[in-house]
Write a protein that holds these residues in place. Structure first.
Motif, PDB file in Angstrom:
ATOM      1  N   LEU A 125       5.907  -5.777  -1.915  1.00 61.63           N
ATOM      2  CA  LEU A 125       4.842  -5.096  -2.191  1.00 61.63           C
ATOM      3  C   LEU A 125       4.174  -4.709  -0.976  1.00 61.63           C
ATOM      4  O   LEU A 125       3.809  -3.602  -0.746  1.00 61.63           O
ATOM      5  CB  LEU A 125       3.851  -5.882  -2.916  1.00 61.63           C
ATOM      6  N   VAL A 126       3.969  -5.466   0.188  1.00 54.68           N
ATOM      7  CA  VAL A 126       3.500  -5.092   1.474  1.00 54.68           C
ATOM      8  C   VAL A 126       4.061  -4.027   2.202  1.00 54.68           C
ATOM      9  O   VAL A 126       3.566  -3.103   2.515  1.00 54.68           O
ATOM     10  CB  VAL A 126       3.371  -6.380   2.124  1.00 54.68           C
ATOM     11  N   ARG A 127       5.287  -4.247   2.069  1.00 53.71           N
ATOM     12  CA  ARG A 127       6.288  -3.300   2.728  1.00 53.71           C
ATOM     13  C   ARG A 127       6.087  -1.886   2.195  1.00 53.71           C
ATOM     14  O   ARG A 127       6.304  -0.712   2.783  1.00 53.71           O
ATOM     15  CB  ARG A 127       7.791  -3.754   2.818  1.00 53.71           C
ATOM     16  N   SER A 128       6.174  -1.758   0.954  1.00 48.98           N
ATOM     17  CA  SER A 128       6.151  -0.396   0.168  1.00 48.98           C
ATOM     18  C   SER A 128       4.681   0.141   0.390  1.00 48.98           C
ATOM     19  O   SER A 128       4.401   1.596   0.306  1.00 48.98           O
ATOM     20  CB  SER A 128       5.981  -0.601  -1.283  1.00 48.98           C
ATOM     21  N   ILE A 129       3.465  -0.791   0.442  1.00 50.64           N
ATOM     22  CA  ILE A 129       2.243  -0.105   0.699  1.00 50.64           C
ATOM     23  C   ILE A 129       2.307   0.316   2.355  1.00 50.64           C
ATOM     24  O   ILE A 129       1.781   1.273   2.630  1.00 50.64           O
ATOM     25  CB  ILE A 129       1.126  -1.246   0.466  1.00 50.64           C
ATOM     26  N   ALA A 130       2.814  -0.519   3.164  1.00 55.38           N
ATOM     27  CA  ALA A 130       2.907  -0.034   4.485  1.00 55.38           C
ATOM     28  C   ALA A 130       3.448   1.034   4.871  1.00 55.38           C
ATOM     29  O   ALA A 130       3.326   1.990   5.744  1.00 55.38           O
ATOM     30  CB  ALA A 130       3.290  -1.074   5.586  1.00 55.38           C
ATOM     31  N   LEU A 131       4.572   1.343   3.962  1.00 56.02           N
ATOM     32  CA  LEU A 131       5.422   2.535   4.194  1.00 56.02           C
ATOM     33  C   LEU A 131       4.447   3.962   3.953  1.00 56.02           C
ATOM     34  O   LEU A 131       4.872   5.033   4.286  1.00 56.02           O
ATOM     35  CB  LEU A 131       6.664   2.680   3.006  1.00 56.02           C
ATOM     36  N   ARG A 132       3.381   3.801   3.042  1.00 51.55           N
ATOM     37  CA  ARG A 132       2.473   4.995   2.749  1.00 51.55           C
ATOM     38  C   ARG A 132       1.800   5.405   4.214  1.00 51.55           C
ATOM     39  O   ARG A 132       1.659   6.633   4.437  1.00 51.55           O
ATOM     40  CB  ARG A 132       1.492   4.779   1.732  1.00 51.55           C
ATOM     41  N   PHE A 133       1.769   4.605   5.175  1.00 51.99           N
ATOM     42  CA  PHE A 133       0.998   4.705   6.244  1.00 51.99           C
ATOM     43  C   PHE A 133       1.732   5.119   7.493  1.00 51.99           C
ATOM     44  O   PHE A 133       1.293   5.119   8.695  1.00 51.99           O
ATOM     45  CB  PHE A 133      -0.074   3.716   6.572  1.00 51.99           C
ATOM     46  N   THR A 134       3.005   5.290   7.497  1.00 49.51           N
ATOM     47  CA  THR A 134       4.124   5.587   8.601  1.00 49.51           C
ATOM     48  C   THR A 134       3.794   6.763   8.937  1.00 49.51           C
ATOM     49  O   THR A 134       3.191   7.618   8.360  1.00 49.51           O
ATOM     50  CB  THR A 134       5.231   5.422   8.150  1.00 49.51           C
ATOM     51  N   GLY A 135       4.028   7.120  10.390  1.00 48.41           N
ATOM     52  CA  GLY A 135       3.942   8.492  10.851  1.00 48.41           C
ATOM     53  C   GLY A 135       2.548   8.828  11.389  1.00 48.41           C
ATOM     54  O   GLY A 135       2.295  10.074  11.660  1.00 48.41           O
ATOM     55  N   ARG A 136       2.067   7.533  11.847  1.00 47.98           N
ATOM     56  CA  ARG A 136       0.687   7.777  12.419  1.00 47.98           C
ATOM     57  C   ARG A 136       0.796   7.194  13.759  1.00 47.98           C
ATOM     58  O   ARG A 136      -0.124   6.617  14.486  1.00 47.98           O
ATOM     59  CB  ARG A 136      -0.353   7.081  11.688  1.00 47.98           C
ATOM     60  N   ASN A 137       1.962   7.049  14.319  1.00 47.85           N
ATOM     61  CA  ASN A 137       1.901   6.518  15.877  1.00 47.85           C
ATOM     62  C   ASN A 137       1.873   5.045  15.800  1.00 47.85           C
ATOM     63  O   ASN A 137       1.481   4.543  16.945  1.00 47.85           O
ATOM     64  CB  ASN A 137       1.468   7.157  16.694  1.00 47.85           C
TER      65      ASN A 137
END
Length: 233
Positions: free
Chosen positions: A30-42
């Motif tokens: 669950l944590v990893r799936s949520i974190a995936l949404r915020f990738t691409g922000r350096n």
């Protein structure tokens, strides 16, 4: 929620580190799936996951089993909030000063229009006055909406809490949970909820602003509230 998870949460809240570790491991997906949404922000993905796990641990330690709320429903907003806070403090997510400036401009134009015409302006009228697109105008109105508690009285002695039929407590971090749920609504429904419950407008006033009949506003509002109720229970 099953008895095993309830027992693990109770043990973790009592200081059992092994129970806490097991819960964190079981919810890593669950944590990893949520974190995936915020990738691409350096920011490194693993760092986002690490921050997300802090939110997960806070959720485990503060979750109230007696409320009957699904643990994931409670945990997701805290995980998202923790990651957003990290990104904001790290300078990756800007506060949106331009949006706030536009919001102040739109609200000033609205107040002036009401004073001069004794009625609510439509979105198109506000957009024309402020030299903005209608989409930018609605976005600006939403940005100026003050944060309300689910237990705050709105209109005829009603609250969002009573309308949604959900028992919320201060520990639930209701602001984050509600904002997350509202973000999943269709754009027109989101605008209606924002204007009705954050700008304290009547259905008729909302209808004039969004160029809808009062019946249409009522129908969309009812559908939006049902959606929110399902999302928050």
């Amino acid at each position: 929620m099953n008895d095993v998870k309830c027992s693990l949460i109770e043990r973790a809240q009592a200081g059992d580190e092994k129970a806490l570790e097991r819960l964190v491991c079981e919810n890593t997906g669950l944590v990893r799936s949520i974190a995936l949404r915020f990738t691409g922000r350096n920011v490194d993905y693993d760092d986002l996951c690490q921050i997300g796990h802090i939110g997960m641990i806070k959720a485990i330690r503060n979750f109230d089993i007696s409320r009957g709320t699904a643990f994931s429903t409670y945990a997701v907003p805290l995980i998202i909030g923790e990651i957003k806070r990290f990104l904001r403090d790290d300078g990756e997510i800007k506060v949106g000063r331009e949006l706030k400036r536009r919001g102040a401009l739109v609200m000033a134009a609205r107040e002036k229009y009401i004073a001069e015409n004794l009625c609510e302006p439509t979105v198109s009228q506000l957009a024309s006055l402020c030299k903005l697109s209608e989409e930018e105008t609605v976005e600006s109105i939403a940005a100026t909406a003050h944060t309300v508690s689910l237990s705050e009285t709105i209109g005829d002695d009603l609250t969002l809490e009573s309308l949604l039929g959900v028992d919320f407590t201060p520990e639930i971090n209701e602001k984050i949970a509600l904002e997350q749920a509202i973000s999943t609504l269709e754009s027109s429904e989101r605008e209606i909820i924002t204007l009705r419950y954050f700008r304290n407008m009547t259905q008729s006033e909302v209808g004039r602003i969004l160029n809808m009949t009062q019946v249409t506003v009522s129908r969309k509002e009812a559908r939006a509230l049902l959606h929110l109720r399902n999302a928050l229970t």
